[in-house]
Design a protein around this motif. Structure first.
Motif, PDB file in Angstrom:
ATOM      1  N   PRO A  15      76.226  24.538  -9.153  1.00  0.00           N
ATOM      2  CA  PRO A  15      75.400  23.658  -8.312  1.00  0.00           C
ATOM      3  C   PRO A  15      75.146  22.293  -8.959  1.00  0.00           C
ATOM      4  N   THR A  16      74.987  22.269 -10.283  1.00  0.00           N
ATOM      5  CA  THR A  16      74.766  21.003 -10.994  1.00  0.00           C
ATOM      6  C   THR A  16      75.997  20.115 -10.887  1.00  0.00           C
ATOM      7  N   LEU A  17      77.171  20.691 -11.019  1.00  0.00           N
ATOM      8  CA  LEU A  17      78.411  19.911 -10.913  1.00  0.00           C
ATOM      9  C   LEU A  17      78.562  19.300  -9.522  1.00  0.00           C
ATOM     10  N   VAL A  18      78.271  20.074  -8.502  1.00  0.00           N
ATOM     11  CA  VAL A  18      78.354  19.549  -7.126  1.00  0.00           C
ATOM     12  C   VAL A  18      77.341  18.417  -6.950  1.00  0.00           C
ATOM     13  N   ARG A  19      76.125  18.590  -7.477  1.00  0.00           N
ATOM     14  CA  ARG A  19      75.101  17.543  -7.370  1.00  0.00           C
ATOM     15  C   ARG A  19      75.549  16.268  -8.088  1.00  0.00           C
ATOM     16  N   LEU A  20      76.081  16.422  -9.309  1.00  0.00           N
ATOM     17  CA  LEU A  20      76.559  15.252 -10.064  1.00  0.00           C
ATOM     18  C   LEU A  20      77.631  14.504  -9.280  1.00  0.00           C
ATOM     19  N   ARG A  21      78.574  15.246  -8.728  1.00  0.00           N
ATOM     20  CA  ARG A  21      79.672  14.630  -7.979  1.00  0.00           C
ATOM     21  C   ARG A  21      79.141  13.915  -6.743  1.00  0.00           C
ATOM     22  N   ASP A  22      78.243  14.562  -6.004  1.00  0.00           N
ATOM     23  CA  ASP A  22      77.679  13.946  -4.798  1.00  0.00           C
ATOM     24  C   ASP A  22      76.825  12.731  -5.143  1.00  0.00           C
ATOM     25  N   ASP A  23      76.033  12.824  -6.209  1.00  0.00           N
ATOM     26  CA  ASP A  23      75.216  11.677  -6.629  1.00  0.00           C
ATOM     27  C   ASP A  23      76.102  10.504  -7.048  1.00  0.00           C
ATOM     28  N   ALA A  24      77.196  10.797  -7.769  1.00  0.00           N
ATOM     29  CA  ALA A  24      78.116   9.732  -8.177  1.00  0.00           C
ATOM     30  C   ALA A  24      78.751   9.086  -6.941  1.00  0.00           C
ATOM     31  N   ALA A  25      79.101   9.890  -5.956  1.00  0.00           N
ATOM     32  CA  ALA A  25      79.680   9.349  -4.715  1.00  0.00           C
ATOM     33  C   ALA A  25      78.672   8.452  -4.001  1.00  0.00           C
ATOM     34  N   ARG A  26      77.414   8.887  -3.926  1.00  0.00           N
ATOM     35  CA  ARG A  26      76.383   8.059  -3.279  1.00  0.00           C
ATOM     36  C   ARG A  26      76.155   6.761  -4.052  1.00  0.00           C
ATOM     37  N   TRP A  27      76.179   6.820  -5.379  1.00  0.00           N
ATOM     38  CA  TRP A  27      76.011   5.636  -6.214  1.00  0.00           C
ATOM     39  C   TRP A  27      77.120   4.632  -5.914  1.00  0.00           C
ATOM     40  N   MET A  28      78.370   5.118  -5.838  1.00  0.00           N
ATOM     41  CA  MET A  28      79.492   4.219  -5.526  1.00  0.00           C
ATOM     42  C   MET A  28      79.325   3.585  -4.153  1.00  0.00           C
ATOM     43  N   LEU A  29      79.016   4.391  -3.167  1.00  0.00           N
ATOM     44  CA  LEU A  29      78.873   3.867  -1.804  1.00  0.00           C
ATOM     45  C   LEU A  29      77.758   2.830  -1.727  1.00  0.00           C
ATOM     46  N   ALA A  30      76.668   3.049  -2.442  1.00  0.00           N
ATOM     47  CA  ALA A  30      75.542   2.100  -2.438  1.00  0.00           C
ATOM     48  C   ALA A  30      75.935   0.759  -3.050  1.00  0.00           C
ATOM     49  N   ARG A  31      76.974   0.755  -3.853  1.00  0.00           N
ATOM     50  CA  ARG A  31      77.453  -0.483  -4.487  1.00  0.00           C
ATOM     51  C   ARG A  31      78.695  -1.044  -3.812  1.00  0.00           C
ATOM     52  N   GLY A  32      79.001  -0.513  -2.643  1.00  0.00           N
ATOM     53  CA  GLY A  32      80.129  -1.037  -1.882  1.00  0.00           C
ATOM     54  C   GLY A  32      81.485  -0.547  -2.350  1.00  0.00           C
ATOM     55  N   ILE A  33      81.508   0.469  -3.211  1.00  0.00           N
ATOM     56  CA  ILE A  33      82.778   1.050  -3.674  1.00  0.00           C
ATOM     57  C   ILE A  33      83.139   2.146  -2.686  1.00  0.00           C
ATOM     58  N   THR A  34      84.027   1.813  -1.789  1.00  0.00           N
ATOM     59  CA  THR A  34      84.397   2.761  -0.741  1.00  0.00           C
ATOM     60  C   THR A  34      85.818   3.281  -0.968  1.00  0.00           C
ATOM     61  N   GLY A  35      86.132   4.375  -0.339  1.00  0.00           N
ATOM     62  CA  GLY A  35      87.476   4.925  -0.411  1.00  0.00           C
ATOM     63  C   GLY A  35      87.728   5.814  -1.603  1.00  0.00           C
ATOM     64  N   GLN A  36      86.749   5.956  -2.497  1.00  0.00           N
ATOM     65  CA  GLN A  36      86.976   6.794  -3.675  1.00  0.00           C
ATOM     66  C   GLN A  36      86.394   8.186  -3.445  1.00  0.00           C
ATOM     67  N   TRP A  37      85.113   8.359  -3.582  1.00  0.00           N
ATOM     68  CA  TRP A  37      84.482   9.666  -3.429  1.00  0.00           C
ATOM     69  C   TRP A  37      83.504   9.621  -2.269  1.00  0.00           C
ATOM     70  N   ARG A  38      83.362  10.762  -1.589  1.00  0.00           N
ATOM     71  CA  ARG A  38      82.376  10.906  -0.515  1.00  0.00           C
ATOM     72  C   ARG A  38      81.479  12.101  -0.819  1.00  0.00           C
ATOM     73  N   PRO A  39      80.168  11.977  -0.563  1.00  0.00           N
ATOM     74  CA  PRO A  39      79.286  13.133  -0.755  1.00  0.00           C
ATOM     75  C   PRO A  39      79.767  14.298   0.112  1.00  0.00           C
ATOM     76  N   GLY A  40      79.648  15.507  -0.419  1.00  0.00           N
ATOM     77  CA  GLY A  40      80.037  16.700   0.315  1.00  0.00           C
ATOM     78  C   GLY A  40      81.522  17.011   0.283  1.00  0.00           C
ATOM     79  N   GLU A  41      82.285  16.196  -0.400  1.00  0.00           N
ATOM     80  CA  GLU A  41      83.741  16.335  -0.419  1.00  0.00           C
ATOM     81  C   GLU A  41      84.196  17.554  -1.245  1.00  0.00           C
TER      82      GLU A  41
END
Length: 182
Positions: A15-41
Motif C-alpha cells: 500500500p505504501t508503494l502504491v501511495r508513493l507512486r500516486d503521490d509522485a504522479a499527482r506532484w508531476m501533474l500539479a507542475r504541468g508534467i503530463t504524459g508520464q505517470w497518472r494516479p491509479g495507474e
C-alpha cells in the motif's frame, strides 16, 4: 539526511508503494508534467510482480518513508536482449512531503551501489523523452544518453517514447603495489 536507510520492500509495503507512486504522479501533474505517470495507474499487483522478478527498495529517514525504486535485472521492452551486465532502475519515487532535498540523488546512488554489489558494471534507465527536466536530472547525475525507444508499451496506457540512459559504474580499485625496485 544522514539516517537514510534502504531495505527491500515486503508484501506489507505494497500500500505504501502504491501511495508513493500516486503521490509522485499527482506532484508531476500539479507542475504541468503530463504524459508520464497518472494516479491509479499501478496497483499492488504491479509491485508484487516486480518483487517476484526483480527488487523493490524502500528508503526511510527519521521514521518516515522517503522514497522507493524498482531494480530489474533485464529490460527487454526498452533495451532489447542484453548480456547480464546491467541493472535497470525504474520508478524512482520520492515522498515530497517528508523527504529532504537531495533524497532522489541518494536513492539513485543506493540503486547504483546495489547494482555494483550484484557484480554488474552498468546502471540503465529510461526516461520519458518529452520530460526535459527529468532527462536533465539524470544527465546531471552522470548518466549519458545512448538512444531512444519509440512506442514502448505502458501499463494501462498508450505506448510512449523514451530516452535511454546509462552510467558505467567504477570497477573495483586495483590493489596498490609497492615499488620494490632498488
Amino acid at each position: 539526511m544522514n539516517d537514510l536507510r534502504v531495505r527491500l520492500a515486503t508484501e506489507a509495503d505494497l500500500p505504501t508503494l502504491v501511495r508513493l507512486r500516486d503521490d509522485a504522479a499527482r506532484w508531476m501533474l500539479a507542475r504541468g508534467i503530463t504524459g508520464q505517470w497518472r494516479p491509479g495507474e499501478l496497483d499492488e499487483g504491479h509491485f508484487r510482480q516486480v518483487m517476484a522478478h526483480g527488487e523493490v527498495w524502500l528508503a526511510e529517514a527519521g521514521g518516515h518513508v522517503t522514497g522507493a525504486w524498482e531494480l530489474w535485472w533485464e529490460d527487454e521492452a526498452a533495451w532489447g536482449p542484453q548480456p547480464p551486465v546491467a541493472g535497470y532502475v525504474h520508478r524512482l519515487m520520492v515522498d515530497r512531503s517528508s523527504a529532504p532535498p537531495g533524497t532522489g540523488r541518494r536513492l539513485l546512488e543506493a540503486a547504483e551501489r546495489r547494482v555494483a554489489e550484484a557484480g554488474r558494471t552498468w546502471v540503465r534507465l529510461d526516461c520519458l523523452a518529452g520530460n526535459a527536466q527529468l532527462n536533465a536530472y539524470y544527465r546531471d547525475a552522470g548518466y549519458r544518453v545512448v538512444g531512444r525507444k519509440e512506442g514502448k508499451s505502458q501499463p494501462g496506457g498508450a505506448p510512449k517514447s523514451f530516452t535511454l540512459l546509462e552510467k558505467e559504474l567504477p570497477g573495483p580499485a586495483a590493489p596498490e603495489t609497492a615499488d620494490r625496485s632498488g
